[in-house]
Design an enzyme around this catalytic site. Structure first.
Site, short mmCIF file in Angstrom:
data_model
loop_
_atom_site.label_atom_id
_atom_site.label_comp_id
_atom_site.label_asym_id
_atom_site.label_seq_id
_atom_site.Cartn_x
_atom_site.Cartn_y
_atom_site.Cartn_z
N HIS A 153 -5.62 0.10 6.78
CA HIS A 153 -5.65 -0.59 8.07
C HIS A 153 -7.00 -0.43 8.78
O HIS A 153 -7.61 -1.40 9.24
CB HIS A 153 -4.54 -0.09 9.01
CG HIS A 153 -3.17 -0.18 8.42
ND1 HIS A 153 -2.79 -1.15 7.54
CD2 HIS A 153 -2.07 0.60 8.59
CE1 HIS A 153 -1.52 -0.96 7.19
NE2 HIS A 153 -1.06 0.10 7.81
N ASP A 156 -2.80 6.91 4.39
CA ASP A 156 -1.77 6.05 4.97
C ASP A 156 -2.39 4.95 5.84
O ASP A 156 -1.90 3.82 5.86
CB ASP A 156 -0.81 6.91 5.81
CG ASP A 156 0.41 6.15 6.28
OD1 ASP A 156 0.92 5.32 5.50
OD2 ASP A 156 0.87 6.38 7.41
N HIS A 175 -0.33 -4.97 6.00
CA HIS A 175 0.32 -5.85 6.99
C HIS A 175 -0.53 -6.05 8.25
O HIS A 175 -0.27 -6.96 9.02
CB HIS A 175 1.73 -5.34 7.33
CG HIS A 175 1.76 -4.17 8.26
ND1 HIS A 175 1.51 -2.90 7.86
CD2 HIS A 175 2.01 -4.09 9.59
CE1 HIS A 175 1.60 -2.08 8.89
NE2 HIS A 175 1.91 -2.78 9.96
N LYS A 200 -0.49 10.32 14.34
CA LYS A 200 0.93 10.24 14.71
C LYS A 200 1.14 11.13 15.93
O LYS A 200 0.37 12.08 16.14
CB LYS A 200 1.81 10.78 13.58
CG LYS A 200 1.66 10.03 12.27
CD LYS A 200 2.61 8.87 12.20
CE LYS A 200 2.55 8.19 10.85
NZ LYS A 200 3.04 6.82 10.91
N GLU A 258 -0.52 6.19 17.21
CA GLU A 258 0.94 6.00 17.29
C GLU A 258 1.54 7.13 18.12
O GLU A 258 1.05 8.26 18.06
CB GLU A 258 1.55 6.02 15.89
CG GLU A 258 1.12 4.86 15.03
CD GLU A 258 1.83 4.89 13.69
OE1 GLU A 258 2.88 4.27 13.58
OE2 GLU A 258 1.33 5.56 12.78
N LYS A 285 0.83 -1.19 0.00
CA LYS A 285 0.00 0.00 0.00
C LYS A 285 0.87 1.25 0.00
O LYS A 285 2.02 1.14 0.41
CB LYS A 285 -0.92 0.00 1.21
CG LYS A 285 -0.13 -0.04 2.55
CD LYS A 285 -0.94 0.40 3.69
CE LYS A 285 -0.76 1.84 4.02
NZ LYS A 285 0.47 2.23 4.71
N LYS A 344 -1.31 -9.61 11.33
CA LYS A 344 -1.19 -9.60 12.79
C LYS A 344 -2.09 -10.68 13.40
O LYS A 344 -3.26 -10.80 13.03
CB LYS A 344 -1.58 -8.22 13.36
CG LYS A 344 -0.60 -7.11 12.99
CD LYS A 344 -1.02 -5.79 13.61
CE LYS A 344 -0.25 -4.62 13.04
NZ LYS A 344 1.03 -4.34 13.66
C1 BG6 Z 1 2.14 1.66 7.95
C2 BG6 Z 1 2.05 3.15 7.81
O1 BG6 Z 1 1.33 1.03 7.01
O2 BG6 Z 1 1.73 1.29 9.25
C3 BG6 Z 1 2.91 3.83 8.85
O3 BG6 Z 1 2.49 3.52 6.52
C4 BG6 Z 1 2.56 3.32 10.23
O4 BG6 Z 1 2.76 5.24 8.79
C5 BG6 Z 1 2.55 1.80 10.27
O5 BG6 Z 1 3.53 3.82 11.13
C6 BG6 Z 1 2.01 1.28 11.59
O6 BG6 Z 1 2.19 -0.10 11.65
P1 BG6 Z 1 2.20 -0.87 13.04
O7 BG6 Z 1 2.30 -2.30 12.66
O8 BG6 Z 1 3.38 -0.35 13.81
O9 BG6 Z 1 0.89 -0.52 13.71
#
Ligand code: BG6
Length: 488
Positions: free
Chosen positions: A235, A230, A173, A331, A211, A143, A177
């Site tokens: 997600h 993003d 991704h 963020k 985050e 992505k 999980k």
């Molecule tokens: C990514 C985003 O897909 O996922 C990032 O591009 C983000 O900006 C990240 O930090 C977060 O992944 P995780 O697995 O740490 O929640």
């Protein structure tokens, strides 16, 4: 749940574009190394890295070893490394590099991994169009899949010019999980929860991907993306789809993806008035001082890219019509937490007239995706004593105490699935298009960005979006307290 030993994939080569980049170093190389450690790489098969950096095989092996040492969950085991290193090769990218790889690629199958920024997709796909014609190849792509609906459609067409949809693996991704996959077992493996999972008893649902890190050195890339593209489009929408979907008819990849796409198509198009965007200013988050987003190199001093987004979403299905879903991501927030919270409806209070109970907290089910992975259910109990006084208490399941194993990293699972050809955890073309379609109105007319200090819970303007008592407080400790009767 029945667990089967994972199969060893058939012989195949993996070609990674962007092999010295951030994603490769942090995620892909450690994941491949760990698959080697678990005996889950094919018996024969090269891993060929390509990038613009002037490396050779030995330089790439050094880079991979350093990446594994720094980012793998297991650290380096010399025996595993001895088996893994000879698989690794490197060639510097050029327009005709694919024609010079044949001497390295001898397996009957191969996979190309596009671990590169979206602007590089088109030229690479053109190169691949030539190369993959010779042999059965798959393509893994990361992505964002386009930046709006028309560009997503264009990308899908460009991919299909190279390989059919059955050989495209779009990675989100989050689907790799463990806690996300567990949503399916939790929902469809328990009669108890299945019966309460709908508009009859759920008041609203909150989905959070918070985050505590900032954008750091990704300024230039992030300027073109922002939080909606993003994280929300992929997600958060995937979490929403898994939360809302009906029971698939089987565990087959397409049965599951059919149900997800129904949800994504049922999202009412999201209007600007249903969205609050934010951008962080200087502050302290994740235990360190952070400069404001606009001070990051590569970010315009008057940038209006959002680092935070909160949205009210409606899923117009028979099960969920009328239930608002509140999605937020950001963020540089006060903490790192991904969770799904279902708030259930209020009880009628008549029964408690004449007691000291004036109000009751609604029941709440919290699925903690990360960290402190687990699930908890908050409900009301009578405090011991002569009076009728209630207290909210919590039943808690924590992965750390129930299962004493360390789950595999998302990328290990996903790379293995690609190699055995299992599409269950990958995004299908219609899913990504439906997700973009839902966001189309707001992407066309973006609402203003509100500043919020790094280390806070996001902009004030987002607070009023959720009816009282509001958003699940991010500064509350999510993990169970020691002992069984944790306050709710
Ligand atoms: C990514 C985003 O897909 O996922 C990032 O591009 C983000 O900006 C990240 O930090 C977060 O992944 P995780 O697995 O740490 O929640």
């Amino acid at each position: 749940m029945v667990t089967a030993a994972l199969p060893v994939p058939p012989e195949q080569d993996l070609v990674v574009f962007g092999a010295s980049g951030d994603l490769a170093r942090r995620k892909l190389l450690p994941a491949l190394y760990n698959l080697e450690g678990s005996g889950l790489l094919p018996d024969r098969g090269s891993i060929v890295g390509l990038s613009l950096d002037p490396l050779d095989d030995s330089g790439f092996r050094d880079l991979a070893r350093a990446a594994v040492a720094e980012f793998s969950r297991t650290g380096i085991d010399e025996g595993t490394w001895e088996r893994f290193a000879p698989r690794l090769h490197f060639r510097q990218s050029s327009d005709d590099v694919l024609h010079h790889l044949e001497e390295l690629l001898s397996a009957p199958q191969r996979v190309y991994y596009l671990a590169v920024p979206p602007s590089a997709f088109d030229p690479l796909l053109q190169q691949l169009r030539q190369a993959s014609a010779q042999r059965r190849a798959g393509i893994i792509i990361e992505k964002p899949f386009g930046h709006d609906l028309p560009s997503a459609r264009r990308l899908n067409r460009a991919l299909h010019h190279v390989v059919p949809e059955e050989r495209v693996f779009r990675i989100d991704h989050y689907l790799g999980k463990e806690t996300v996959q567990n949503l399916l077992v939790f929902r469809f493996g328990n009669t108890l929860f299945q019966r309460i999972w709908n508009r009859d008893v759920v008041d609203h649902v909150q989905l959070t991907v918070a985050e505590d890190i900032g954008v750091d050195d990704r300024g230039r890339l992030y300027e073109e993306t922002g939080a909606i593209r993003d994280v929300v489009q992929n997600h958060l929408f995937q979490l929403l789809a898994l939360t809302c979907m009906g029971a698939p008819t089987s565990f087959e990849a397409d049965a599951l993806r059919d149900e997800k796409v129904k949800v994504l198509r049922a999202i009412r198009p999201i209007e600007p008035a249903d969205v609050v965007r934010g951008q962080y200013t200087a502050g302290r988050a994740g235990g360190q001082p952070l400069r404001g987003y606009r001070q990051i190199p590569g970010v315009a001093h008057d940038s209006t890219t959002e680092t935070y987004a909160a949205l009210q979403v409606h899923v117009d299905t028979w099960e969920w019509a009328g239930v608002p879903f509140f999605l937020r991501t950001g963020k540089a927030l006060v903490t790192r937490r991904t969770e799904i919270v279902l708030r259930f409806r209020d009880v009628p209070l008549h029964f408690f007239q004449g007691t000291d109970i004036a109000r009751l907290d609604p029941n709440r089910l919290t699925v903690r995706i990360q960290p402190e992975e687990g699930i908890s259910l908050s409900f009301n109990a009578k405090e011991p004593g002569p009076q009728v006084v209630e207290q909210s208490v919590r039943m808690d399941f924590a992965y750390g105490t129930s299962f004493r194993t360390q789950p595999a990293e998302a990328y290990e699972r996903l790379l293995h699935d690609v190699m055995v050809g299992d599409h269950t955890l990958f995004i299908r073309e219609d899913e990504t298009e439906a997700a973009w379609a839902a966001l189309d109105p707001v992407l066309q007319r973006l609402p203003p960005v509100h500043p919020y200090p790094a280390g806070s819970q996001g902009p004030e303007a987002a607070a009023a979006m959720v009816p009282p008592p509001g958003w699940h407080d991010l500064s509350h400790h999510a993990a169970p307290l020691p002992g069984s009767a944790a306050p709710g």
